[in-house]
Design a protein around this motif. Structure first.
Motif, mmCIF file in Angstrom:
data_model
loop_
_atom_site.group_PDB
_atom_site.id
_atom_site.type_symbol
_atom_site.label_atom_id
_atom_site.label_comp_id
_atom_site.label_asym_id
_atom_site.label_seq_id
_atom_site.Cartn_x
_atom_site.Cartn_y
_atom_site.Cartn_z
ATOM 1 N N PRO A 197 0.808 -1.334 -0.091
ATOM 2 C CA PRO A 197 0.230 0.153 -0.067
ATOM 3 C C PRO A 197 0.836 1.043 -0.202
ATOM 4 O O PRO A 197 1.971 1.219 0.671
ATOM 5 C CB PRO A 197 -0.820 -0.127 1.343
ATOM 6 C CG PRO A 197 0.016 -1.020 2.239
ATOM 7 C CD PRO A 197 0.731 -1.986 1.159
ATOM 8 N N ILE B 2 10.897 2.519 -5.120
ATOM 9 C CA ILE B 2 11.945 3.457 -5.652
ATOM 10 C C ILE B 2 13.293 2.953 -5.827
ATOM 11 O O ILE B 2 13.903 3.190 -6.757
ATOM 12 C CB ILE B 2 11.715 4.776 -4.774
ATOM 13 C CG1 ILE B 2 10.425 5.649 -4.605
ATOM 14 C CG2 ILE B 2 13.132 5.896 -5.007
ATOM 15 C CD1 ILE B 2 9.935 6.182 -6.104
ATOM 16 N N SER C 89 9.690 0.546 9.678
ATOM 17 C CA SER C 89 9.316 0.152 11.255
ATOM 18 C C SER C 89 8.386 -1.222 11.222
ATOM 19 O O SER C 89 8.219 -1.959 12.189
ATOM 20 C CB SER C 89 8.529 1.312 11.824
ATOM 21 O OG SER C 89 7.039 1.401 10.918
ATOM 22 N N GLY D 176 13.277 -0.023 12.406
ATOM 23 C CA GLY D 176 13.030 0.543 13.419
ATOM 24 C C GLY D 176 12.084 2.150 12.981
ATOM 25 O O GLY D 176 11.896 2.151 12.067
ATOM 26 N N TYR E 145 15.599 9.836 0.271
ATOM 27 C CA TYR E 145 14.209 9.972 -0.221
ATOM 28 C C TYR E 145 13.290 9.317 0.961
ATOM 29 O O TYR E 145 13.439 8.311 1.637
ATOM 30 C CB TYR E 145 14.042 8.757 -1.290
ATOM 31 C CG TYR E 145 12.565 8.735 -1.742
ATOM 32 C CD1 TYR E 145 11.875 10.057 -2.242
ATOM 33 C CD2 TYR E 145 11.919 7.639 -1.714
ATOM 34 C CE1 TYR E 145 10.366 9.658 -2.585
ATOM 35 C CE2 TYR E 145 10.442 7.406 -1.939
ATOM 36 C CZ TYR E 145 9.896 8.870 -2.384
ATOM 37 O OH TYR E 145 8.512 8.558 -2.707
ATOM 38 N N TYR F 108 -0.244 0.458 8.789
ATOM 39 C CA TYR F 108 0.910 -0.433 8.207
ATOM 40 C C TYR F 108 1.261 -1.490 9.252
ATOM 41 O O TYR F 108 1.659 -2.476 8.986
ATOM 42 C CB TYR F 108 1.863 0.320 7.540
ATOM 43 C CG TYR F 108 1.904 1.062 6.287
ATOM 44 C CD1 TYR F 108 1.991 0.560 5.158
ATOM 45 C CD2 TYR F 108 1.507 2.454 6.580
ATOM 46 C CE1 TYR F 108 1.853 1.177 3.896
ATOM 47 C CE2 TYR F 108 1.349 3.062 5.340
ATOM 48 C CZ TYR F 108 1.457 2.577 4.209
ATOM 49 O OH TYR F 108 1.163 3.301 3.049
HETATM 50 C C1 LIG Z 1 4.011 5.257 2.072
HETATM 51 S S1 LIG Z 1 4.656 3.713 2.732
HETATM 52 C C2 LIG Z 1 6.246 3.687 1.855
HETATM 53 C C3 LIG Z 1 6.082 3.227 0.499
HETATM 54 C C4 LIG Z 1 7.308 2.826 -0.290
HETATM 55 N N1 LIG Z 1 7.965 4.208 -0.665
HETATM 56 C C5 LIG Z 1 7.023 2.068 -1.684
HETATM 57 O O1 LIG Z 1 7.074 2.700 -2.674
HETATM 58 O O2 LIG Z 1 6.703 1.016 -1.727
HETATM 59 C C6 LIG Z 1 5.103 4.353 4.261
HETATM 60 C C7 LIG Z 1 6.128 3.075 5.074
HETATM 61 O O3 LIG Z 1 6.107 3.895 6.056
HETATM 62 C C8 LIG Z 1 6.529 2.899 7.336
HETATM 63 N N2 LIG Z 1 6.390 3.375 8.371
HETATM 64 C C9 LIG Z 1 5.313 3.840 9.450
HETATM 65 N N3 LIG Z 1 5.673 4.559 10.357
HETATM 66 C C10 LIG Z 1 7.153 4.459 10.504
HETATM 67 C C11 LIG Z 1 7.840 5.206 11.291
HETATM 68 N N4 LIG Z 1 7.740 5.653 12.567
HETATM 69 N N5 LIG Z 1 9.516 4.905 11.052
HETATM 70 C C12 LIG Z 1 9.456 4.283 10.082
HETATM 71 N N6 LIG Z 1 8.921 3.571 9.293
HETATM 72 C C13 LIG Z 1 7.653 3.840 9.274
HETATM 73 C C14 LIG Z 1 5.196 1.918 7.090
HETATM 74 O O4 LIG Z 1 5.678 0.794 7.688
HETATM 75 C C15 LIG Z 1 5.280 1.981 5.486
HETATM 76 O O5 LIG Z 1 5.803 0.761 4.954
#
Ligand SMILES: C[S@@+](CC[C@H](N)C(=O)[O-])C[C@H]1O[C@@H](n2cnc3c(N)ncnc32)[C@H](O)[C@@H]1O
Length: 263
Positions: free
Chosen positions: A15, A47, A61, A165, A179, A191
């Motif tokens: 997603p 990406i 995370s 993390g 990025y 997520y």
């Molecule tokens: C918009 S998605 C990234 C999608 C990715 N750029 C792609 O093209 O597939 C956002 C991601 O941030 C992660 N996430 C949520 N909170 C986070 C946090 N505090 N630190 C690191 N990752 C986090 C989620 O598990 C999710 O995989």
């Protein structure tokens, strides 16, 4: 340095995947492609696979998705049967949650089950309940081509480091290219068991504010996000995302903001 690999597709559905942003990010990346690509929210890897850097640091995370990539790096071959069948799916979901309960989340079995559940569950959702258990319902796909051997990813991932993390635990170096793709500033999109709140969007730009390396952030262009990024001196541009948002019953294309700094 860019590798000479043809662009591989992400191995799972994810997603918020940003394949449509590959040309935009690549344009900036090509100006500094000897750097290490760092993605604190790497999700489905669209990406990083799209621009294929030699060196990367990928963090998310969600420990399950990172465990799956760690096993791909080690040459994952899935041996368990995979069936697009409701009762089989729920049985495997139960097995996966049992591994979480027994703290066996970093096993090859957990990685194989994660892949199977992602491909077979509803709409490629990756969702966990408050207790950290996977709760995506069966997907009712008409046909699924399950992959069993992921060896094509091994060469490109060789010098990619994986980490799970909070974004703030990452150590950024001078020679990095960042990025950033946080969860959208929209109503709750789960997520993992921890939601990404407005305070986290603010915490993220504050964390970025003293970084000297090139930074690109993508997010949904909500009023408060635009205000926040402007306040922290990002340059903004907008593109239409290939997805719709529903406003009062209208179906309008979602507006994506691309915020850059030090580029
Ligand atoms: C918009 S998605 C990234 C999608 C990715 N750029 C792609 O093209 O597939 C956002 C991601 O941030 C992660 N996430 C949520 N909170 C986070 C946090 N505090 N630190 C690191 N990752 C986090 C989620 O598990 C999710 O995989």
């Amino acid at each position: 340095m860019v590798n000479n690999f043809t662009c591989l597709k992400p191995p799972i559905k994810y997603p918020g995947g940003k394949r449509f942003l590959i040309p935009t990010v690549k344009e900036y990346w090509l100006k500094c492609n000897s750097k290490r690509l760092v993605e604190p929210f790497s999700g489905g890897l669209s990406i990083v696979l799209g621009i294929a850097p030699k060196n990367a640091l990928l963090n998310d995370s969600n420990p399950h998705v990172i465990n799956f990539y760690n096993w791909i790096k080690k040459g994952l071959v899935i041996k368990m049967p995979m069936k697009n069948e409701k009762s089989f799916y729920y049985h495997k979901r139960e097995e996966f949650n049992q591994l979480i309960l027994e703290n066996k989340m970093t096993t090859k079995k957990a990685a194989s089950l994660f892949y199977y559940l992602n491909r077979t569950g509803f709409n490629g959702l990756v969702r966990f309940n408050k207790s950290g258990f996977y709760n995506v319902p069966f997907g009712r796909h008409s046909n699924i081509n399950y992959k069993t051997n992921f060896k094509e990813y091994i060469p490109i991932m060789k010098k990619w480091n994986l980490k799970s993390g909070d974004f703030s635990s990452i150590k950024i170096r001078e020679n990095d290219f960042l990025y950033i793709d946080p969860p959208y500033d929209v109503e709750f999109r789960s997520y993992s068991m921890d939601e990404f709140q407005w305070e986290d969007q603010v915490r993220l730009v504050e964390w970025l504010s003293n970084k000297k390396c090139p930074i690109i952030i993508s997010n949904q262009a909500t009023e408060r996000i635009i205000k926040l990024y402007k306040k922290y001196n990002f340059k903004l541009k907008y593109i239409l995302a290939p997805r719709m948002i529903s406003c009062n019953g209208d179906r309008t294309p979602a507006k994506e903001v691309i915020a850059t700094k030090n580029l």
